[in-house]
Design an enzyme around this catalytic site. Structure first.
Site, PDB file in Angstrom:
ATOM      1  N   HIS C  10       0.816  -1.209   0.000  1.00 22.86           N
ATOM      2  CA  HIS C  10       0.000   0.000   0.000  1.00 22.86           C
ATOM      3  C   HIS C  10       0.849   1.258   0.000  1.00 22.86           C
ATOM      4  CE1 HIS C  10      -3.622  -2.252   0.616  1.00 22.86           C
ATOM      5  NE2 HIS C  10      -4.325  -1.154   0.773  1.00 22.86           N
TER       6      HIS C  10
HETATM    7  N1  ADP Z   1     -12.596  -9.297   1.113  1.00 27.50           N
HETATM    8  C1  ADP Z   1     -13.625  -8.481   0.835  1.00 27.50           C
HETATM    9  N2  ADP Z   1     -14.766  -8.967   0.297  1.00 27.50           N
HETATM   10  C2  ADP Z   1     -15.782  -8.152  -0.007  1.00 27.50           C
HETATM   11  N3  ADP Z   1     -15.778  -6.837   0.197  1.00 27.50           N
HETATM   12  C3  ADP Z   1     -14.673  -6.291   0.739  1.00 27.50           C
HETATM   13  C4  ADP Z   1     -13.544  -7.068   1.082  1.00 27.50           C
HETATM   14  N4  ADP Z   1     -12.587  -6.242   1.563  1.00 27.50           N
HETATM   15  C5  ADP Z   1     -13.116  -4.995   1.525  1.00 27.50           C
HETATM   16  N5  ADP Z   1     -14.364  -5.019   1.035  1.00 27.50           N
HETATM   17  C6  ADP Z   1     -15.258  -3.889   0.788  1.00 27.50           C
HETATM   18  O1  ADP Z   1     -14.478  -2.771   0.405  1.00 27.50           O
HETATM   19  C7  ADP Z   1     -14.804  -1.653   1.197  1.00 27.50           C
HETATM   20  C8  ADP Z   1     -13.610  -0.768   1.444  1.00 27.50           C
HETATM   21  O2  ADP Z   1     -13.222  -0.115   0.249  1.00 27.50           O
HETATM   22  P1  ADP Z   1     -12.071   0.993   0.245  1.00 27.50           P
HETATM   23  O3  ADP Z   1     -12.159   1.812   1.477  1.00 27.50           O
HETATM   24  O4  ADP Z   1     -12.183   1.712  -1.047  1.00 27.50           O
HETATM   25  O5  ADP Z   1     -10.742   0.113   0.252  1.00 27.50           O
HETATM   26  P2  ADP Z   1      -9.588  -0.025   1.367  1.00 27.50           P
HETATM   27  O6  ADP Z   1     -10.136  -0.910   2.447  1.00 27.50           O
HETATM   28  O7  ADP Z   1      -8.463  -0.690   0.617  1.00 27.50           O
HETATM   29  O8  ADP Z   1      -9.244   1.344   1.851  1.00 27.50           O
HETATM   30  C9  ADP Z   1     -15.359  -2.223   2.479  1.00 27.50           C
HETATM   31  O9  ADP Z   1     -16.257  -1.324   3.076  1.00 27.50           O
HETATM   32  C10 ADP Z   1     -16.048  -3.518   2.025  1.00 27.50           C
HETATM   33  O10 ADP Z   1     -17.382  -3.303   1.632  1.00 27.50           O
HETATM   34 MG    MG Z   2      -7.446   2.483   1.631  1.00 28.61          MG
END
Ligand code: ADP
Ligand code: MG
Ligand code: ADP
Ligand code: MG
Ligand code: MG
Ligand code: MG
Lengths: 194, 122, 122, 194
Positions: C10
C-alpha cells in the site's frame, strides 16, 4: 428483463452523481471502521468513468460494463477497485451471451465473492449485492430490500476487510462499501422507475 | 492516549511507510519510528530508537521490529528505559497495522495481544 | 535467474524499503516493486503491479503483499498475465527477506516454500 | 589473572587495527551467508573506539570497557553492535568487582548469549568466545584454540542470525562474526605474549 443501453448508461451516471455528492459521507463511514478513504477512492473511480464515457461513447452493454470495470480497476486504489472492477468485468463478459439484468447482477455478485474470497454476512458490500440479486430473481426488488440490507449489515461483526481488525467494535457501524453499493442499486431502482 | 506505536526497521523507508499506512487507520495514535542507521544506511541505531521512544506520547509503547539487530537494539532500549515497552515478535507491517487499529479505539491490551497472537512468526 | 521477487505494498516507501533491505542479502536477484496508488497515495495500483511484473527479469516471480487491495490487485494480475507468479500469504517483510536469501543461491522452490510455511499469517 | 589498564588498551587497539585492515575480508565472509556489511559495520565501530579513546583517555578498566561498549553500540549498525556492545558493557560492570580476565571473558560470553538469545553451535561469534573462555579457565589458551573454533564453526549449519535463512547452504562458510571474534582473541594472545 434486459436493460437498454441508454438505461444502463443512465444507471451508471446516476450512481456516479450519487457517489460524488456523498463522497464525504462514504469517507466518514470508512473513518469509523477502516482507513477513511472509501469516498475518495470511489470518487476517483467515478471521475474515471465519466472521462471514459466522454472519450468513447459505449456502443453496447458489453463495452459499457467493460469501460466501467476498467475505470474502477485502474483508478480506485482501494479494495473497492478490484471488487467493483471484477464485478463489472464479469458482468461485461456475461453480457456477451446473456444480458438479463438479474443474471448480470448475480454474475457481478459471484465476481465479488471470488475476488474478495468472501461471502454474505462478513459485513461487506456483498451484504447488499446478495439480497438485491435475490430480490431481482423473485421479482421483488424495491427500496425496502436495500434498506433492510443496510440495517442488517450495520448489526454485523466484520470478518473481512479492514473492519475485521476491529472485531466486536465494528458492530453498530455501517460498512462503507455496503453504503456505496446501496447507492448503486438505488440508482438502478430509479432507472427501473420503481 | 494509553498506547503508542513504535516501529523499528532496518530501513528508514519501511519505517516511514508503515507509519503512513497505519496512521491512515489510526490518526489519533502516537506513532514514532526508528529506521536505518544514523547515516541513513540499512541497519539499526539505538540512538534513533531512543529518540523514537522519547518522542512517543503513549503512556505505554507497543513495539514492532523487522530483523536481528532491530530486535537486539530494541531489547537494549527496553533494558535502559523506565518507559513501559511491549515488544511483539510478530510480522512487522501486518502486526503494527492490527495493533494500531485496535489501540486507536482504546481496546484493552488483552484484546490487542489476542489479535497479535496468530501473527507471531519470530 | 530462475526466480524474481515482486513486492506489492500500500505504501511506496514500504515497497522501496523492502527492496533495499533484501537486495543487500540478494544483490543478483531481480526485485521489482509496486507501492501505493498511481498518484503516490496509500493504496494500490494494478498498473504499477503490471509494470513491476513486466520489468521483473525472473523466469518465475515470487510475490509478496501487505493488505486487502494489494492482494486483490495481485490476484487480478495473476489472472491477466502469462508469466508464472507464485503468491505467498506470508508476512511481507520477513517473508520476502527469507525467500530472497534462498532464491539468491538458486534454492529450489520446494526449499523456499518450506521456509515460508511458518511465516504464513494471511 | 588481571590485565593491566595499558595492556587492556593495547588489546583493543590491536583489535581495532586488525579489523580495519581486514574490513573487506569480513565483508566478503558476510556476503556469502549474510548481507555483506560485517566489515563495514565493525569498521565504523573501530573508528568510534579510536575517537572515544582520543577524546578521553580511559582511567581504568571499567571505563575502558564501557567506552568500547558505547562506541560499538552506537556506531556499528548491525547485529554485531548490540552483541559486542552488550559483551563489553557487561564486562565493564563486572570489572567493578572482579577484573580477572577469565571472569571478564566469561561475563562477556554470557552477555552475548543473553543478547542473541543464542548459544554455542548456532554458527555465530559465540562459537569462538565459548572455547576461548573455557581455555582461559583451564589455562590452555593459545592460537590453536582459536583455529579449532573457526574450523568447527565453518562446518556448522547456522540456526541464528541472517545465515540461518540459508539452512544447509550455510555449511562450509565461516561466520563473519566468528572471524571478527577470532581477531579479538588473537589480539589478546599478542598482548598476553603467548
Ligand atoms: N474481502 C472483501 N470482500 C468483499 N468486500 C470487501 C472485502 N474487503 C473490503 N471489502 C469492501 O471494500 C470496502 C472498502 O473499500 P475501500 O475503502 O475503497 O478500500 P480499502 O479498504 O483498501 O481502503 C469495504 O467497506 C467492504 O465493503
Ligand atoms: Mg485504503
Ligand atoms: N542471535 C545471534 N547470536 C549471536 N551472534 C549473532 C546473532 N545474530 C548475529 N550474530 C553474529 O553477528 C554477525 C553479523 O554481524 P553484522 O553483519 O554486523 O550484522 P547484521 O547481520 O545485522 O548485518 C554474525 O556473523 C554472527 O556472528
Ligand atoms: Mg478504505
Ligand atoms: Mg551483516
Ligand atoms: Mg546488516
Amino acid at each position: 428483463m434486459e436493460l437498454s443501453l441508454a438505461d444502463t448508461k443512465k444507471w451508471i451516471e446516476l450512481f456516479v452523481q450519487k457517489v460524488e455528492s456523498e463522497k464525504s459521507q462514504l469517507n466518514e463511514l470508512d473513518t469509523a471502521i477502516g482507513d477513511g478513504d472509501h469516498g475518495t477512492n470511489m470518487d476517483r473511480g467515478m471521475k474515471a468513468i465519466t472521462d471514459a464515457f466522454s472519450k468513447k461513447e459505449p456502443e453496447d452493454i458489453v463495452s459499457l460494463h467493460k469501460t466501467v470495470a476498467f475505470a474502477l480497476i485502474q483508478k480506485v486504489g482501494g479494495a473497492s477497485g478490484p471488487l467493483y472492477g471484477t464485478a463489472f468485468l464479469d458482468m461485461s463478459k456475461k453480457a456477451k451471451d446473456d444480458a438479463d439484468l438479474t443474471t448480470l447482477i448475480q454474475t457481478g455478485l459471484a465476481g465479488l465473492k471470488r475476488r474478495g474470497q468472501s461471502d454474505v454476512g462478513m459485513k461487506t458490500m456483498i451484504d447488499v449485492w446478495e439480497p438485491v440479486a435475490n430480490a431481482l430473481k423473485a421479482d421483488e426488488f424495491n427500496q425496502s430490500v436495500i434498506d433492510e440490507a443496510l440495517t442488517s449489515n450495520k448489526a454485523l461483526v466484520a470478518t473481512k476487510g479492514r473492519a475485521s481488525y476491529l472485531e466486536e467494535k465494528s458492530k453498530g457501524h455501517l460498512d462503507p462499501g455496503a453504503q456505496s453499493s446501496a447507492y448503486l442499486f438505488e440508482a438502478l431502482l430509479t432507472v427501473l422507475g420503481a | 492516549m494509553k498506547y503508542g506505536i513504535l516501529i523499528v526497521s532496518h530501513s528508514k523507508d519501511i519505517a516511514i511507510g508503515v507509519k503512513k499506512l497505519i496512521e491512515q487507520a489510526a490518526p489519533k495514535l502516537s506513532i514514532t519510528t526508528a529506521g536505518g542507521t544514523d547515516d541513513g544506511e540499512i541497519g539499526s541505531s539505538l540512538e534513533k530508537i531512543q529518540t523514537a521512544v522519547e518522542k512517543n506520547s503513549g503512556d505505554e509503547i507497543l513495539a514492532f521490529y523487522d530483523l536481528g539487530s532491530s530486535k537486539m537494539n530494541l531489547e537494549m532500549m527496553i533494558e535502559m528505559t523506565d518507559k513501559k515497552i511491549h515488544k511483539y515478535d510478530v510480522a512487522l507491517v501486518e502486526g503494527a497495522y492490527a495493533a494500531a487499529t485496535l489501540a486507536e479505539i482504546e481496546s484493552p491490551l488483552e484484546t490487542i495481544e489476542k489479535t497479535l497472537e496468530p501473527l507471531k512468526i519470530k
